[in-house]
Design an enzyme around this catalytic site. Structure first.
Site, PDB file in Angstrom:
ATOM      1  CG  ASN A 154      -0.455  -0.084   2.496  1.00 47.15           C
ATOM      2  OD1 ASN A 154       0.691  -0.512   2.666  1.00 47.15           O
ATOM      3  ND2 ASN A 154      -1.203   0.339   3.490  1.00 47.15           N
ATOM      4  N   GLY A 230       2.683  -5.508   7.340  1.00 48.96           N
ATOM      5  CA  GLY A 230       1.707  -6.268   6.558  1.00 48.96           C
ATOM      6  C   GLY A 230       0.562  -6.735   7.429  1.00 48.96           C
ATOM      7  CB  SER A 231      -2.064  -9.153   6.692  1.00 50.60           C
ATOM      8  OG  SER A 231      -1.280 -10.274   6.346  1.00 50.60           O
ATOM      9  CD  GLU A 250       5.144  -0.400  12.719  1.00 49.41           C
ATOM     10  OE1 GLU A 250       3.956  -0.063  12.837  1.00 49.41           O
ATOM     11  OE2 GLU A 250       6.054   0.070  13.434  1.00 49.41           O
ATOM     12  CG  LEU A 251       1.208  -6.857  12.636  1.00 51.25           C
ATOM     13  CD1 LEU A 251       0.861  -7.964  13.608  1.00 51.25           C
ATOM     14  CD2 LEU A 251       1.854  -7.435  11.387  1.00 51.25           C
ATOM     15  CB  CYS A 284      -2.066   0.170   8.473  1.00 48.54           C
ATOM     16  SG  CYS A 284      -0.881   1.504   8.487  1.00 48.54           S
ATOM     17  CD  GLU A 378      -6.071  -3.968   8.298  1.00 45.75           C
ATOM     18  OE1 GLU A 378      -5.616  -5.108   8.142  1.00 45.75           O
ATOM     19  OE2 GLU A 378      -5.363  -2.950   8.291  1.00 45.75           O
ATOM     20  CD  GLU A 456       8.601   0.472  10.460  1.00 46.26           C
ATOM     21  OE1 GLU A 456       7.832   1.076   9.692  1.00 46.26           O
ATOM     22  OE2 GLU A 456       9.234  -0.541  10.104  1.00 46.26           O
TER      23      GLU A 456
END
Ligand code: NAP
Length: 479
Positions: A154, A230-231, A250-251, A284, A378, A456
């Protein structure tokens, strides 16, 4: 255009049959043919990154790492339009948003260049411990080694850079595995870093399928740290496979935004339209659940619908387009099925809800229940639900009723209420009078609960990509 993995600066294109086509999600035109790496190439990339770490990057001075990063930022600035066009072609992102992504990416590299010179430790008060007299102690941050960076489709450029730039700032080497749907911008980025003077083995690119290369990459003994965006499903697999390695995940999320009776709707409504529908909701921290105080619910909903229907839907390459396709037809069909499922169980589609190929029109839902997928999971699609509430407690409870906790937005002019609510929300970050979807690249960013592990934002990523090393000195021995 045919592209392949880049290992030690070399791209070896051959005639093998394992290739993958990247198609433009808007018109299905072919963007690139990708030669898929096998496990041998993956291992070669990791070995090369390992050697380059020990022989080059580990000892490269901070000023040189900073210079390489600065040069990379300058090159990216020169090529802003090329990168923006390729993001739009491979991801279907409207060009105005692709340009914004490239500008943010330039900034991320500049933050990393500046921070490369700031990475430091602390002096420990050794005499605070009994018997610690005449001892001197300090810490230093040292690079971890080889970082495996696995990225989503994305924000193919900026989210790759949130891993690559801090890794270089810290003196690590990187094996980058971008999303199969959007590998071209990552490919161009790797070449750009080599041109900027990064030792070629400092950044290797492996183009392959996550389900095939993911396990051997994450499990490899020469990988010291895995950083993944990602997921949740893939995040779980990575967490299990990583063993003792450091891991950043990082979900996803189903971000809530809370609008109290005194919210400034003139500001909030247009921002939330953007926050819910930018890049077709494939963000996200997209605004997915809007909890609106009952006293302003009708007014909010009318205005929100009106402005949503004003979005310009069209070709992502057109300057005027606000809203384009989803990444592929499968994603659009999956999202549409969630809408249909909610409707069967009593929800209403206030506007949108029409799917044709990769396009799903901007969708506002009402009368939803907390166990519907459009609320509980989500959506990662242009679907937003508007839900009335009566009390602060009720709104906070509903917002926290989630397996996720990434970012939230709170809208009120009452500063006490704003801080009280922000404090109670179980999130990695809370914005006051700003949408959940807003992110700057220099603040700590990451989730609680199943939204992830670690942070991050260049400075914070560097912390997660370095080890703290202690040095102690017994001064008595010098007497
Ligand atoms: P995804 O399907 O999880 O894929 C992400 C990356 O993981 C891709 O490079 C994929 O490779 C790779 N992968 C797949 N299976 C793997 C395995 N078994 N082991 C290791 N890697 C594997 O996610 P996506 O659809 O690209 O992106 C959407 C998701 O990312 C959403 O859930 C969104 O919330 C999340 N996201 C989070 C943030 C954040 O900062 N928190 C930011 C952006 C996106 P292939 O492409 O080859 O399958």
């Amino acid at each position: 255009m045919k592209i392949a993995s880049i290992i030690n600066g070399a791209e070896s294109i051959d005639n093998r049959e394992e290739t993958l086509m990247v198609y433009n999600p808007h018109n299905q035109e072919r963007v690139a043919e990708v030669q898929l790496a096998d496990e041998n190439e993956l291992n070669a990339a990791i070995d090369n990154s390992y050697e380059t770490f020990h022989h080059t990057m580990k000892t490269m001075p901070a000023h040189k790492r900073a210079d390489i990063l600065l040069k990379a930022a300058e090159l990216l600035e020169d090529r802003l339009e090329d990168f923006a066009q390729i993001i739009t072609k491979e991801a279907g992102k409207p060009i105005q948003f692709s340009r914004a992504e490239v500008k943010r990416s330039m900034q991320v590299i500049r933050f990393a260049s500046e921070y490369a010179k700031q990475i430091s430790g602390e002096v420990i008060p050794m005499d605070a411990a009994i018997g610690g007299e005449n001892r001197f102690g300090f810490t230093k941050r040292v690079p971890v080694g080889v970082v495996a960076a696995i990225t989503p489709f994305n924000f193919p450029l900026n989210l790759s850079l949130h891993k690559i730039a801090p890794a270089i700032a810290a003196g690590n080497t990187i094996v980058l595995k971008p999303a199969e749907k959007t590998p071209v911008s990552a490919y161009m980025l790797v070449k750009l870093f080599h041109e900027a003077g990064l030792p070629v083995g400092g950044l290797n690119l492996v183009l392959g399928l996550g389900e095939e290369l993911g396990d051997p990459l994450v499990k490899h003994e020469k990988i010291h740290k895995v950083t993944f965006t990602g997921s949740l499903g893939v995040g779980r697999i990575i967490r299990e496979n990583a063993g003792f390695k450091k891991v950043t995940l990082e979900l996803g999320s189903n971000s809530p935004n809370l609008l109290f009776e005194d919210a400034d709707l003139e500001q909030a409504v247009p921002s939330l339209v953007k926050g819910a529908f930018a890049f077709s909701g494939q963000v996200c921290i997209s605004a997915q659940r809007l909890y609106v105080h009952r006293s302003i619910y009708d007014r909010f909903l009318d205005d929100f619908k009106k402005r949503t229907e004003e979005l310009v839907i069209g070709d992502p390459m057109d300057e005027a387009t606000d809203f384009g396709p989803m990444i592929n037809e499968e994603a659009a069909e999956r999202a549409k099925s969630w809408i249909d499922d909610a409707v069967i169980h009593g929800a209403k589609v206030h506007t949108g809800g029409e799917q044709n190929g990769t396009l799903l029109t901007p969708t506002i839902m009402t009368d939803v229940k907390s166990n519907m997928k459009v609320i509980a999971e989500e959506v990662f699609a242009p679907i937003v639900s508007v839900i009335p509430f009566d009390t602060e407690e009720e709104a906070v409870k509903a917002a926290n009723d989630s397996i996720y906790g990434l970012q939230a937005g709170v809208f009120t002019k009452d500063i006490n209420k704003a801080f009280r609510v922000a404090d109670k929300l179980e999130m990695g970050g809370v914005w006051i009078n700003e949408i959940s979807t807003y992110r700057q690249d220099n603040h700590p960013y990451g989730g609680v609960k199943q939204s992830g592990i670690g942070r991050e934002g260049v400075k914070y990523a560097v912390e997660d990509m370095t080890e703290m090393k202690f040095f102690g000195l017994n001064l008595d021995s010098y007497q």
